[in-house]
Structures are given as structure tokens and as C-alpha cells.
Design a protein around this motif. Sequence first.
Motif, PDB file in Angstrom:
ATOM      1  N   CYS A 101       0.825  -1.205   0.000  1.00  0.00           N
ATOM      2  CA  CYS A 101       0.000   0.000   0.000  1.00  0.00           C
ATOM      3  C   CYS A 101       0.863   1.260   0.000  1.00  0.00           C
ATOM      4  N   ARG A 102       0.491   2.202  -0.867  1.00  0.00           N
ATOM      5  CA  ARG A 102       1.197   3.487  -0.931  1.00  0.00           C
ATOM      6  C   ARG A 102       0.335   4.650  -0.446  1.00  0.00           C
ATOM      7  N   SER A 103      -0.996   4.488  -0.456  1.00  0.00           N
ATOM      8  CA  SER A 103      -1.856   5.631  -0.166  1.00  0.00           C
ATOM      9  C   SER A 103      -3.050   5.216   0.686  1.00  0.00           C
ATOM     10  N   ILE A 104      -3.350   6.031   1.699  1.00  0.00           N
ATOM     11  CA  ILE A 104      -4.511   5.820   2.550  1.00  0.00           C
ATOM     12  C   ILE A 104      -5.371   7.081   2.517  1.00  0.00           C
ATOM     13  N   PHE A 105      -6.651   6.899   2.218  1.00  0.00           N
ATOM     14  CA  PHE A 105      -7.617   7.997   2.202  1.00  0.00           C
ATOM     15  C   PHE A 105      -8.660   7.695   3.271  1.00  0.00           C
ATOM     16  N   TYR A 106      -8.727   8.559   4.276  1.00  0.00           N
ATOM     17  CA  TYR A 106      -9.562   8.303   5.457  1.00  0.00           C
ATOM     18  C   TYR A 106     -10.625   9.385   5.539  1.00  0.00           C
ATOM     19  N   PHE A 107     -11.896   9.013   5.276  1.00  0.00           N
ATOM     20  CA  PHE A 107     -12.981   9.981   5.187  1.00  0.00           C
ATOM     21  C   PHE A 107     -13.987   9.877   6.331  1.00  0.00           C
ATOM     22  N   LEU A 108     -13.710   9.060   7.335  1.00  0.00           N
ATOM     23  CA  LEU A 108     -14.653   8.898   8.434  1.00  0.00           C
ATOM     24  C   LEU A 108     -14.555  10.068   9.399  1.00  0.00           C
ATOM     25  N   GLU A 109     -15.717  10.535   9.836  1.00  0.00           N
ATOM     26  CA  GLU A 109     -15.724  11.612  10.827  1.00  0.00           C
ATOM     27  C   GLU A 109     -15.566  11.048  12.230  1.00  0.00           C
ATOM     28  N   TRP A 110     -16.352  10.026  12.523  1.00  0.00           N
ATOM     29  CA  TRP A 110     -16.221   9.337  13.805  1.00  0.00           C
ATOM     30  C   TRP A 110     -15.737   7.930  13.504  1.00  0.00           C
ATOM     31  N   HIS A 111     -14.776   7.446  14.262  1.00  0.00           N
ATOM     32  CA  HIS A 111     -14.249   6.128  13.960  1.00  0.00           C
ATOM     33  C   HIS A 111     -14.047   5.321  15.242  1.00  0.00           C
ATOM     34  N   LYS A 112     -14.256   4.035  15.113  1.00  0.00           N
ATOM     35  CA  LYS A 112     -14.099   3.147  16.263  1.00  0.00           C
ATOM     36  C   LYS A 112     -12.622   2.869  16.544  1.00  0.00           C
ATOM     37  N   HIS A 113     -11.820   2.913  15.520  1.00  0.00           N
ATOM     38  CA  HIS A 113     -10.401   2.614  15.682  1.00  0.00           C
ATOM     39  C   HIS A 113      -9.616   3.313  14.580  1.00  0.00           C
ATOM     40  N   SER A 114      -8.376   3.584  14.844  1.00  0.00           N
ATOM     41  CA  SER A 114      -7.505   4.205  13.859  1.00  0.00           C
ATOM     42  C   SER A 114      -6.602   3.151  13.233  1.00  0.00           C
ATOM     43  N   ILE A 115      -6.247   3.400  12.005  1.00  0.00           N
ATOM     44  CA  ILE A 115      -5.320   2.504  11.320  1.00  0.00           C
ATOM     45  C   ILE A 115      -3.939   2.657  11.944  1.00  0.00           C
ATOM     46  N   ASN A 116      -3.292   1.548  12.198  1.00  0.00           N
ATOM     47  CA  ASN A 116      -1.926   1.585  12.725  1.00  0.00           C
ATOM     48  C   ASN A 116      -0.964   1.812  11.563  1.00  0.00           C
ATOM     49  N   LEU A 117      -0.488   3.033  11.438  1.00  0.00           N
ATOM     50  CA  LEU A 117       0.361   3.380  10.298  1.00  0.00           C
ATOM     51  C   LEU A 117       1.735   2.734  10.356  1.00  0.00           C
ATOM     52  N   GLU A 118       2.076   2.159  11.502  1.00  0.00           N
ATOM     53  CA  GLU A 118       3.387   1.526  11.636  1.00  0.00           C
ATOM     54  C   GLU A 118       3.550   0.368  10.647  1.00  0.00           C
ATOM     55  N   PHE A 119       2.424  -0.240  10.255  1.00  0.00           N
ATOM     56  CA  PHE A 119       2.487  -1.354   9.310  1.00  0.00           C
ATOM     57  C   PHE A 119       2.812  -0.881   7.889  1.00  0.00           C
ATOM     58  N   PHE A 120       2.539   0.386   7.591  1.00  0.00           N
ATOM     59  CA  PHE A 120       2.608   0.872   6.213  1.00  0.00           C
ATOM     60  C   PHE A 120       3.939   1.588   5.965  1.00  0.00           C
ATOM     61  N   SER A 121       4.998   0.814   5.849  1.00  0.00           N
ATOM     62  CA  SER A 121       6.343   1.390   5.753  1.00  0.00           C
ATOM     63  C   SER A 121       6.600   2.097   4.426  1.00  0.00           C
ATOM     64  N   LEU A 122       5.791   1.801   3.394  1.00  0.00           N
ATOM     65  CA  LEU A 122       6.007   2.415   2.083  1.00  0.00           C
ATOM     66  C   LEU A 122       4.993   3.524   1.792  1.00  0.00           C
ATOM     67  N   LEU A 123       4.325   4.003   2.825  1.00  0.00           N
ATOM     68  CA  LEU A 123       3.274   4.999   2.649  1.00  0.00           C
ATOM     69  C   LEU A 123       3.830   6.274   2.012  1.00  0.00           C
ATOM     70  N   ARG A 124       3.142   6.751   0.963  1.00  0.00           N
ATOM     71  CA  ARG A 124       3.554   7.996   0.316  1.00  0.00           C
ATOM     72  C   ARG A 124       2.448   9.054   0.344  1.00  0.00           C
ATOM     73  N   VAL A 125       1.175   8.655   0.520  1.00  0.00           N
ATOM     74  CA  VAL A 125       0.062   9.597   0.596  1.00  0.00           C
ATOM     75  C   VAL A 125      -0.791   9.254   1.812  1.00  0.00           C
ATOM     76  N   LEU A 126      -1.024  10.250   2.665  1.00  0.00           N
ATOM     77  CA  LEU A 126      -1.967  10.105   3.776  1.00  0.00           C
ATOM     78  C   LEU A 126      -2.930  11.278   3.691  1.00  0.00           C
ATOM     79  N   TYR A 127      -4.199  10.971   3.397  1.00  0.00           N
ATOM     80  CA  TYR A 127      -5.224  11.991   3.175  1.00  0.00           C
ATOM     81  C   TYR A 127      -6.341  11.744   4.175  1.00  0.00           C
ATOM     82  N   VAL A 128      -6.448  12.606   5.184  1.00  0.00           N
ATOM     83  CA  VAL A 128      -7.408  12.423   6.271  1.00  0.00           C
ATOM     84  C   VAL A 128      -8.259  13.677   6.391  1.00  0.00           C
TER      85      VAL A 128
END
Length: 698
Positions: free
Chosen positions: A569-596
Motif C-alpha cells: 500500500c502506498r496511499s490511505i484515504f480516510y474519510f470517516l468523521e467518527w471512527h471506532k479505531h484508527s489505522i496503525n500506520l506503523e504497518f505501512f512502511s512504504l506509505l507515500r500519501v496520507l489523506y485524512v
Amino acid sequence: MACVAVNSLIRTLELEFLQPEPRPILQQMEIIPFNKDLIQSLHAKLGFLIQLFDESRMDDVKAIKDLETKLRDVAFGVEDEIELHVVDLEAFRDLYESELFRGADEEMGEGDTEAKKTQHSHRLSHVLQQGIEDIDAIKEEVEKVMMEYKHVIAMQGSRETTLDDEVIPKSDDELVKMDGSGSSTHASHTEDIMVGKNNEFDTIMKMLIQHPSKQREVVSIQGMGGIGKTTLARRVYEDSSTVSHFDRRLWVVVSQHHNKRQMLLGLLGSRDNVNSSSYEDLALQLYQSLKGQRYLVVMDDMWSRESWNDVNSCFPDDINGSRVLLTTRVTEVATCIGSNNNYFSHQMKFLDPSESWELFHKKACKSQGVEFETIGRPIVEKCKGLPLTIVVVAGLFSKLNTLDEWKNTANALISSSTSTLDDEECWRILSLSYSHLPHNLKACFLYLGVFPEDYKIKANNLGRLWAAEGLVKAFKNESPEAVAERYINELMDRNLILVSKRSSCGRKIKAFRVHDLLHAFCVREGQNQSLLHVAGESDSNFPQKGVRWIRVSFEDFDISALHSLSKHCRSIFYFLEWHKHSINLEFFSLLRVLYVTHQFHLPSPIVHIHLRYLWLIGARHNPHDSLFSNAWNLQTYSVYGPYTVLLHLKFPQLQYIHCDEFFGAFPKSVHQNLQVISGLQASHCHQESLIKVPYLKK
């Protein structure tokens, strides 16, 4: 589709190895000089091969499809290896610079250090050499298939074949001819073209304004997707008679997966403090704002009774002629929600043959010659009077330049069309138009699926996202921003997007939306090509292998399953206003886009060295510590929340930076690529500081 993978790898090679200021660890380890020839060779071969695919235009030839899949896998594999190698190098540097390692290093000689450099250089060499060999093999197979196909065509002695077998050579430059204004020269799209809807317009206006009922009536416009419900509702909503008749007018897009809080926020608009209010408070605010007013509320694209039940009590009935206008493709919704009198329900009609031809001709912008009409009439007939398919096909034909191209494309449409127009037939027509896009534009169009349905997309933000993903490539002296603007204009000219807002001069697209059918196409095609996963949309759609883009816009999703997709995975798009849990970004070592788009908890510490685009609203702590320490290729940084230090201005690729407020002194060294900076204090805005950024635009 190989274009996403190839363009992404090309951009990674440029950022990591070919830019004037490469990552410090790569310079320290002297890896680039050792592999310079291999890097340049792979870069050139990739560019040539994707151009070869684009020129072949044999999208429906199975052998070409198989080779594209093979090329995609090769390119993604090489990029994974390169970026993982860089992760290891940065980890090595951190260890080397730690006090513990400094102590151990006292016993290491110069030869040991050189051995490490050689080891890492050879590791990259192996990846590059294997990639070059695989690319060369694919190139030979592509050329062989093309030669065999050309031989078959020559033997047939005619180009009167269907699109399934046709070769239509075109480049991006040939397909996009621009005038000085930055808009396509062949058409004007300043407003929707309304054809054959005058009677329906009058019908709706009678329900809203002329009907004597003083009760709050619910008026419904129903019909299949793409038939023009929203266009008709918008024309009614903006008509001068409507504006003068109602005290208040509100518009909200509901969509298939509605969110009751988001509906209320949409209806309330940009009122102060609404974002922090509870659902009950928002409902009360809306009710009070409409109380005593004669209002018109449009609820566009309603799919269920539940979405109506969530807001029904917010609309007071003061016996003053207020109206609620809803559009839906679900007959049951219109029947159950609409006023009891059938008078307040309207079923949209398909265009008749004359109206269909008028719309096609206006959108295709072709002269009315004998050949044009002879070829075009049967095509329009196959669209069965559905406006969306007519305008999309018209956008396709507006780009075809020769009579042969018209004939071959027409044959493809006519030969396999069914006698009835259902969702699958509409989908097939959209697929044909998609197949004619240049490869780069295909990638950019599919990328629209990373946004939720009916999302208002800002053109500038999208251009920066495309650039971060490596999907836009500048030609000659053209900037990535200019390419993105050109691509957006091209999508508009092909009737694949709906313009929402233009610049004050009217020449530049500022924001747009995607019709829900076209958006669904982007999502499904992205899923089929193992590019996109929409978390929580459907368990049956969970990918069996890694994906590049993850969108989270549904509350219920399996967080552990999502983490299993982190490897590629290179990109995460997070559109939730209320969320039960957050994504653990530590798993995504190749992340290049984070859009929240809403408040998001960032665990710390985390290092994302490949981050290129960061868009955060309401981060709970300064993301500098967790995301920024080695993000050498960062291009866009926008954080609404904590203060941000100006040290981020050192990154050589940074072009856009925004924060609520910066603190600290303006750094002594600022890279000159910076174009937009927002959130400066008055003390920062003096000549000594700003002269450091000569290319600053805003």
C-alpha cells in the motif's frame, strides 16, 4: 493496466536517484554513482515501453492484455524492492548514528564501512539488472504481437475491423490540443446542455410553485442513473422564479451510503461551530433556521427511506408552501416518501431519437456532413435515449479525427449492443469510452475512485495527489501542475467529470464531481486491477493480493485485515468523521500519501521516509515527530490543528505547505521549489525571509 505501475516506478527512480539533491543516505553510501548507468537505462526503457503500449492501442487483444499485466507486476515488484531497500538504508543510518552503534564502531575499520557500501550497491544493482531483463523480454513480446497483428491486417487488405482488433496510434500530445487559455479548443462546457427537458422542467415547476397546496409537499423525480435527474433538479433550483418564490433554498447530496450527520452539515452549510456539534444539536439548528420560512430543500440521489427518516423532522410544516424535492432511482423510495398525491411524483423520460441526436451533435461538436450523420445516427440509437451514455460517447467521438476511426468505433458499439439499456449495457458503453483514453489519462481517471461518491474534488489538490503518485509526467518545460490542469480539462472535454466551480475568469476548473455511474466504474475497474480497496464496502471484494490505494469511508471494517494489505500500500484515504479505531500506520512502511479529512490519531513515533503528500485535519499532536524526520521527498504538507515548525521548508521537493499557524524562526535555508505557503505569522513576512523562495506563487 500497466501505466499506474510504470509511471509510479519512473517517478520513484527520478525522486530517489535522478534529482539534483537525492536522499542524504544515498549520497553517504555512494550508491547512485555505482548504479548510474543501470538507473538511466531502466528509466529510459520504461518510458519507451509505456509509449509503445499507448501507440499500439490494442487494448482488447488478449496477448497485449497479458503483457500489460506482466509489465505491471514487474514494475510494482521493482519499485517495492527499491523502496524497501531505502527503508533498510535509513534504518542502517539510524543505527549507525546511535550512541550504541558509535561505540561499537570504534573497532570497525575503514574496510568494513566500504564493505557495507559495496553490499548495498550490489543489492540495488541486482534489482535494476533483473528489472531491465524483464522489461526487455516484455518489449520483444509486444513488438512480436504488433508485427503479427499488422500482418493479419495487411492480409485482410482493409481497416474495416472492429475496435477489438484495431490499431489507432495516438500520443498524449495528439489527443490534447490546447489553445492559449488552457481550455480545449473544440468545445465549451460552461454549463450543462439541457435537451428535450423543457416539458419536464415545466412539470416540476408547477409542483413546486404553482400548485395551490400550502402544506409541505415532497416532490420526487425518479429514473435510472444517468437519465438527467440531477441536471433537471439543478435547473429548477437555480431558476429565477424559484429563487424569488422561496425564502430559503438548500441542496444536499445524499448518495447510496448516506451519513445522517454529513447530510445535516451539508444542509447547514458553513455555519460557525457546526463541525463540533452533536447530531441532535445540528438537527435543532436546521429546524430553527427553516422555521417560519418558505423553503425549498433538494435531496439529490436518495437511495433509502432511512436517509429520509434521519432528517424528516428537521423540515417544519408551517403551511406556507414549502417543498422538499428529492431525486432517486429507486421507485419504492419515491412512493413511500413522496406526498400521497401522485401529482407530486415525476418519472423521467428517455430522450426521443430527435432529442438524442441533438444532444449528441452538441456534445460531439462535429460538422453535420453526410458521413457524420450516417455513422452517428446508429450510435445514438444504441444509447437508447440515456443522456449520460450519449454525452460520454459524444466525448469519445469528439476525439476521433478520421472517418476510419469513426467507422471502427461505431462498429464496436453497434455490433455488441443489446436491444435493451440496463446497467450492464451502460457499463459496456462506458468501458468502450475508457478504452480510448491515453494510458496516462486512464490512470488519472481511475484514481478518482479513491474519493467517496459525490465528493467535491478540488482540482489543485487532485493535481498534487496525481503528482505524488507519479501519475502525471511533464513534457519539455511543462510543470506537473500544468499537466494536471490539462488532464482535468481533457476529462471534462470527454464528459467524464461534472464541473462544480470555475475561477472568476471562467477559464480554469477549480472543483468538480464525478457522476455516480462513472465513479462506480472507477471503483470497480480499480478493484479489478488490484489498485484500489474500499474498506468495509463489501467483504466479498476483499483483495487476494496487495493493493496500492486504500479508501476508508465506511465505519465497519476489519482493521486486522486492512493491516494485511500494508506491504504494497502506498496511499490511505480516510474519510470517516467518527471512527471506532484508527489505522496503525506503523504497518505501512512504504506509505507515500496520507489523506485524512477528519480528526485522526497518529501513533508516535513512526517514520515514513517515502511520504510525499500529507493532508491532515485535526491531528491530535504535532505530526513532525512521527512522520517527518526523513521524509526527503515530501511535496505537499497540509495540517489543520497543531502548530508546525518551519524546519519543514528544508525538503527539496516541497511545493505546498499549510498549517493553522507556524512557529519558530524562518529557517536560514529554504528550498526554492516552494510555491505556496499558508499560515505564516506577520513576523515571518519580511524581505529577508521571502527572498529565499523566488518561485513562491501564493
